[in-house]
Scaffold this motif. Sequence first.
Motif, PDB file in Angstrom:
ATOM      1  N   SER A 153       0.846  -1.186   0.000  1.00  0.00           N
ATOM      2  CA  SER A 153       0.000   0.000   0.000  1.00  0.00           C
ATOM      3  C   SER A 153       0.886   1.242   0.000  1.00  0.00           C
ATOM      4  O   SER A 153       1.972   1.252   0.602  1.00  0.00           O
ATOM      5  N   HIS A 154       0.384   2.300  -0.677  1.00  0.00           N
ATOM      6  CA  HIS A 154       1.128   3.562  -0.784  1.00  0.00           C
ATOM      7  C   HIS A 154       0.153   4.723  -0.623  1.00  0.00           C
ATOM      8  O   HIS A 154      -0.838   4.820  -1.347  1.00  0.00           O
ATOM      9  N   THR A 155       0.470   5.627   0.324  1.00  0.00           N
ATOM     10  CA  THR A 155      -0.372   6.789   0.590  1.00  0.00           C
ATOM     11  C   THR A 155       0.521   7.983   0.891  1.00  0.00           C
ATOM     12  O   THR A 155       1.525   7.850   1.610  1.00  0.00           O
ATOM     13  N   ASN A 156       0.166   9.136   0.328  1.00  0.00           N
ATOM     14  CA  ASN A 156       0.890  10.358   0.678  1.00  0.00           C
ATOM     15  C   ASN A 156      -0.062  11.543   0.654  1.00  0.00           C
ATOM     16  O   ASN A 156      -1.011  11.604  -0.139  1.00  0.00           O
ATOM     17  N   LEU A 157       0.177  12.476   1.552  1.00  0.00           N
ATOM     18  CA  LEU A 157      -0.623  13.682   1.713  1.00  0.00           C
ATOM     19  C   LEU A 157       0.332  14.856   1.828  1.00  0.00           C
ATOM     20  O   LEU A 157       1.278  14.825   2.623  1.00  0.00           O
ATOM     21  N   GLY A 158       0.114  15.901   1.021  1.00  0.00           N
ATOM     22  CA  GLY A 158       1.023  17.040   1.027  1.00  0.00           C
ATOM     23  C   GLY A 158       0.295  18.360   0.897  1.00  0.00           C
ATOM     24  O   GLY A 158      -0.776  18.462   0.304  1.00  0.00           O
ATOM     25  N   VAL A 159       0.904  19.410   1.490  1.00  0.00           N
ATOM     26  CA  VAL A 159       0.405  20.781   1.419  1.00  0.00           C
ATOM     27  C   VAL A 159       1.573  21.679   1.036  1.00  0.00           C
ATOM     28  O   VAL A 159       2.660  21.586   1.633  1.00  0.00           O
ATOM     29  N   ASP A 160       1.372  22.541   0.037  1.00  0.00           N
ATOM     30  CA  ASP A 160       2.401  23.480  -0.409  1.00  0.00           C
ATOM     31  C   ASP A 160       1.808  24.872  -0.492  1.00  0.00           C
ATOM     32  O   ASP A 160       0.613  25.043  -0.818  1.00  0.00           O
ATOM     33  N   GLY A 161       2.642  25.870  -0.223  1.00  0.00           N
ATOM     34  CA  GLY A 161       2.206  27.262  -0.298  1.00  0.00           C
ATOM     35  C   GLY A 161       3.334  28.160  -0.747  1.00  0.00           C
ATOM     36  O   GLY A 161       4.514  27.862  -0.525  1.00  0.00           O
ATOM     37  N   SER A 162       2.986  29.277  -1.385  1.00  0.00           N
ATOM     38  CA  SER A 162       3.975  30.243  -1.878  1.00  0.00           C
ATOM     39  C   SER A 162       3.432  31.653  -1.682  1.00  0.00           C
ATOM     40  O   SER A 162       2.240  31.912  -1.910  1.00  0.00           O
ATOM     41  N   TYR A 163       4.341  32.548  -1.280  1.00  0.00           N
ATOM     42  CA  TYR A 163       4.028  33.965  -1.188  1.00  0.00           C
ATOM     43  C   TYR A 163       4.921  34.712  -2.172  1.00  0.00           C
ATOM     44  O   TYR A 163       6.144  34.571  -2.143  1.00  0.00           O
ATOM     45  N   LYS A 177       4.116  10.641   4.103  1.00  0.00           N
ATOM     46  CA  LYS A 177       4.069   9.498   3.193  1.00  0.00           C
ATOM     47  C   LYS A 177       4.167   8.213   3.989  1.00  0.00           C
ATOM     48  O   LYS A 177       4.956   8.119   4.942  1.00  0.00           O
ATOM     49  N   GLN A 178       3.368   7.231   3.582  1.00  0.00           N
ATOM     50  CA  GLN A 178       3.388   5.913   4.224  1.00  0.00           C
ATOM     51  C   GLN A 178       3.398   4.831   3.145  1.00  0.00           C
ATOM     52  O   GLN A 178       2.549   4.829   2.257  1.00  0.00           O
ATOM     53  N   ASP A 179       4.368   3.934   3.232  1.00  0.00           N
ATOM     54  CA  ASP A 179       4.495   2.799   2.320  1.00  0.00           C
ATOM     55  C   ASP A 179       4.520   1.523   3.140  1.00  0.00           C
ATOM     56  O   ASP A 179       5.325   1.383   4.077  1.00  0.00           O
ATOM     57  N   SER A 180       3.627   0.605   2.797  1.00  0.00           N
ATOM     58  CA  SER A 180       3.507  -0.651   3.542  1.00  0.00           C
ATOM     59  C   SER A 180       3.836  -1.816   2.625  1.00  0.00           C
ATOM     60  O   SER A 180       3.330  -1.891   1.493  1.00  0.00           O
ATOM     61  N   LEU A 206       6.683   1.919   6.344  1.00  0.00           N
ATOM     62  CA  LEU A 206       7.651   3.011   6.291  1.00  0.00           C
ATOM     63  C   LEU A 206       6.906   4.336   6.356  1.00  0.00           C
ATOM     64  O   LEU A 206       6.073   4.636   5.502  1.00  0.00           O
ATOM     65  N   ASN A 207       7.200   5.125   7.376  1.00  0.00           N
ATOM     66  CA  ASN A 207       6.557   6.427   7.567  1.00  0.00           C
ATOM     67  C   ASN A 207       7.593   7.536   7.403  1.00  0.00           C
ATOM     68  O   ASN A 207       8.684   7.477   7.984  1.00  0.00           O
TER      69      ASN A 207
END
Length: 573
Positions: A153-163, A177-180, A206-207
């Motif tokens: 299993s593979h899951t990832n969650l991300g947030v990016d921002g720019s000013y 990110k989590q890979d099992s 793997l976290n």
Amino acid sequence: MKKLLFPILLGGSFGLLPMLSTAQTQSRGEVQDQEFVIRKDRVLTLPAQPRIFEKLPVLPQPKGLTDFNYMVSRYNLNLQPLQLAATPAQKNYQAPRMDLYPGFIRAGYGNFVSPLLEVRYMGTQVEDFNYSVQLNHQSFGQGPVLAEQSKESHTNLGVDGSYFADLFEVYGGLKWKQDSYQFYGFDTTLASNMDIDLTQIPGNVLNTVEVKAGIREIEKVGPFYYEGELSFRNFKDSYLAVENEFGIKGSGKFRANEDWSGKVDLDFYSTSPEDFNYAETRTYFGIKPTVSYNYGEFNFTAGLNVVSENDSIADKSSNLRVFPVLKASYQFAPEFGFYGSFTGDVNRNTYYSFVMENPFLGPTNRLLNTVNNYKIQAGIEGQFQESFHYRAGIDVSRYNQLYFFVNNYRIKVIDFSDEERFNLVYDDKVAVFNINAELGFKMSDIYTLGSRLDLYQYDLNQQAEAWHRPTWEFRVNNQVTPIERLIVQANLNFMGGIKARGASLGVEIGGPETYQVVKLKSIADLQLKADYGITERISIFAEGNNLLNGQNTRWLNYPVRGIQLVGGASFKF
């Protein structure tokens, strides 16, 4: 009548005189008879004269030019200067209409119990601050061995921002990110007589958490450009492996003129890995200045790679290493050119980078960077018919501490699961000879092709074989757009010559330990992808991997899944 008779008589008299003189010469004093005929009705006419023979009329002659003198008198006027006030023109400019959708969702499902989900959302308004959020998940509930025993299993969650300021951009991001994985690579020849429930063998999760923040200049075409970034990463698995890393990365570029330019890269990393019997703080610091010169079709780059790292290696004279950087290329014509380089560097390795390459890695007691003492490259490149481009070259490299993955057979009796995990081994002196060739083709926006062939040869000092490293690779990538809104991709990946280290054959007296050499079958993977947009917002897709249904084994005892099919739809909102 009298007026006309007189000219006739006069003319006849003159005509008679020659005749009389002739007669006198013939017989002086003799008189001869003569007859005169006078016609009164004869009219004399003259032909009309053509106008072409008329004389040009006399034109009056122009008088000579004379000088004219003007007297200019100055008059000083005390006037206020004219005040001009600029007023904007009132006109409506219609910008091209662009349908921008901030949200995107993609979902699908396939065999091997494999759900797929992708969600993205980003700001589309033109503002000083922009952001984006992304979520991806794909899992395989069943695998090639014992169904659920080989799931992943593979899951990832991300947030990016720019000013965005006037001259620079400040950016940052957070990613989880989590890979099992399940350990299913057991040797059936050794386990056939053992009473072990293989379904109870635990897996590994793997976290990873990554945080970054940086600044960079917006205008990248000026005389100077800069960027800098701070980063932190935390990694851990289901066992005892933990690794924290703090990094600083910066770059500065300057352009003196169109021909001369320079660049300086700065990297600093501090890594703290911990494992079952390993804990250490590793540092890496590198300064890499280069200067480039362009003269027509000739390009030249010279610089240094100065690296300091504190890995503990026997007979290590210093932590500081200096490598030259020399690169040159010359394009005789668009169809043909050559390139060459002589470089060296230290390739940074971490436990995280090792696990991303081989997710079945087990505990390790030694982490080392790979030192590339030198790398010599030479080859040719060019393009023809404005559609084909090619590149062919030869690389010769010399490495210290080049790493390899090997199966851990030693403690399989104590813990059977350790047989399924890999370990790291190094070779202190390795020479790698590589022949490579690339060919690409592009036909407008309808079809593109990219291909590459690599041939490798290894000269080892300590290891018997280049474990789990291929001796040849061949890749072909195709993309076709036969009709509007339909994109089709076809990829071929071939790899062969892989040798794995098997069980130990014992230790000879006065010699090193020897192992069984296992030759893995060549890998052939065919991938097909298709995406069709039904509307501007809705599209459908289908993906297929390993369509040749090959028993591909990249890592010893770890066969991959057979034919994998996934289909679904996507929606913009």
